[in-house]
Write an enzyme that holds these catalytic residues in place. Structure first.
Site, short mmCIF file in Angstrom:
data_model
loop_
_atom_site.label_atom_id
_atom_site.label_comp_id
_atom_site.label_asym_id
_atom_site.label_seq_id
_atom_site.Cartn_x
_atom_site.Cartn_y
_atom_site.Cartn_z
N CYS A 24 0.84 -1.20 0.00
CA CYS A 24 0.00 0.00 0.00
C CYS A 24 0.89 1.26 0.00
O CYS A 24 1.77 1.41 0.86
CB CYS A 24 -0.88 -0.06 1.24
N CYS A 27 0.80 3.25 3.24
CA CYS A 27 1.56 2.59 4.32
C CYS A 27 3.05 2.89 4.14
O CYS A 27 3.77 3.10 5.11
CB CYS A 27 1.31 1.08 4.33
N ASP A 50 -1.39 16.67 -1.40
CA ASP A 50 -1.71 15.73 -2.48
C ASP A 50 -0.75 16.00 -3.65
O ASP A 50 -0.47 17.15 -3.99
CB ASP A 50 -3.16 15.91 -2.93
N HIS A 66 -3.62 0.93 8.74
CA HIS A 66 -4.20 0.61 7.42
C HIS A 66 -5.67 0.22 7.57
O HIS A 66 -5.99 -0.88 7.99
CB HIS A 66 -3.42 -0.51 6.73
N ASN A 105 -13.46 9.56 -0.78
CA ASN A 105 -13.90 8.87 -1.98
C ASN A 105 -14.12 7.40 -1.63
O ASN A 105 -13.49 6.86 -0.72
CB ASN A 105 -12.86 8.98 -3.10
N HIS A 114 -6.36 2.85 1.13
CA HIS A 114 -5.97 3.13 2.52
C HIS A 114 -6.73 4.41 2.87
O HIS A 114 -6.56 5.43 2.18
CB HIS A 114 -4.44 3.31 2.60
N HIS A 116 -8.32 7.81 3.63
CA HIS A 116 -7.75 9.16 3.65
C HIS A 116 -8.86 10.17 3.45
O HIS A 116 -9.82 9.92 2.73
CB HIS A 116 -6.67 9.33 2.57
P1 AMP Z 1 -8.55 8.84 -3.89
O1 AMP Z 1 -8.89 8.95 -5.35
O2 AMP Z 1 -9.61 9.40 -2.98
O3 AMP Z 1 -8.15 7.43 -3.51
O4 AMP Z 1 -7.30 9.78 -3.66
C1 AMP Z 1 -5.97 9.35 -3.70
C2 AMP Z 1 -5.15 10.60 -3.76
O5 AMP Z 1 -3.82 10.29 -3.44
C3 AMP Z 1 -5.14 11.25 -5.16
O6 AMP Z 1 -5.66 12.57 -5.03
C4 AMP Z 1 -3.66 11.23 -5.55
O7 AMP Z 1 -3.28 12.40 -6.24
C5 AMP Z 1 -2.98 11.13 -4.18
N1 AMP Z 1 -1.66 10.51 -4.19
C6 AMP Z 1 -1.30 9.36 -4.77
N2 AMP Z 1 0.02 9.09 -4.52
C7 AMP Z 1 0.47 10.12 -3.76
C8 AMP Z 1 1.73 10.44 -3.19
N3 AMP Z 1 2.79 9.64 -3.34
N4 AMP Z 1 1.85 11.58 -2.48
C9 AMP Z 1 0.78 12.41 -2.33
N5 AMP Z 1 -0.44 12.15 -2.84
C10 AMP Z 1 -0.59 11.03 -3.55
ZN ZN Z 2 -2.03 1.14 3.86
#
Ligand code: AMP
Ligand code: ZN
Length: 130
Positions: A24, A27, A50, A66, A105, A114, A116
């Site tokens: 993940c 994680c 983000d 997680h 989401n 995971h 958020h």
């Molecule tokens: P979701 O679509 O709600 O699962 O959002 C996942 C979010 O994680 C997206 O807005 C991505 O741009 C963000 N994301 C993915 N990888 C990273 C990362 N390494 N650092 C910061 N944000 C990330």
């Molecule tokens: Zn995780």
């Protein structure tokens, strides 16, 4: 119509990328294996920008534990959830945000499995990209 198909194809691609990661990614961020600047870190939660912002302020608030998604929360996660909201409050105050949104989401809109919370603020939020 073509734009919609392209959008759905990109979304599916991203979803496969994140879901098939060996481990993940959040994680990995929490453990420090993937270097990320934390805006806030507490014993239960981290918050960081983000990588692909959809608004002027786009911060992710992530439990260290997680938990798969907002619909897979159990009683034992209560203190993690409270801490996420405490961190959200701190970020709202520190950034003097007069108006903001907190969003989860789920299903095909969720790309990282995971839990958020997205903290969004600013002139425009591009909901299509969230
Ligand atoms: P979701 O679509 O709600 O699962 O959002 C996942 C979010 O994680 C997206 O807005 C991505 O741009 C963000 N994301 C993915 N990888 C990273 C990362 N390494 N650092 C910061 N944000 C990330
Ligand atoms: Zn995780």
């Amino acid at each position: 119509m073509i734009r919609r198909v392209k959008f759905l194809a990109k979304e599916a691609q991203l979803r496969v990328k994140y879901m098939t990661s060996k481990d993940c990614i959040f994680c990995k961020i929490v453990s420090g294996e993937m270097k990320t600047n934390f805006i806030v870190e507490t014993d239960k939660v981290v918050a960081f920008n983000d990588i692909n912002p959809v608004s002027d302020v786009h911060i992710l608030i992530v439990p260290k534990k997680h938990i798969e998604s907002a619909v897979e929360i159990s009683d034992s996660d209560a203190s993690d959830l409270v801490e996420m909201h405490r961190v959200a409050k701190k970020l709202v105050e520190d950034n003097k945000l007069e108006a903001f949104r907190l969003a989860y989401n789920g299903g095909r809109f969720q790309h990282v499995g995971h839990l958020h919370m997205h903290l969004l603020a600013g002139q425009k939020v591009d909901w299509k990209k969230l």
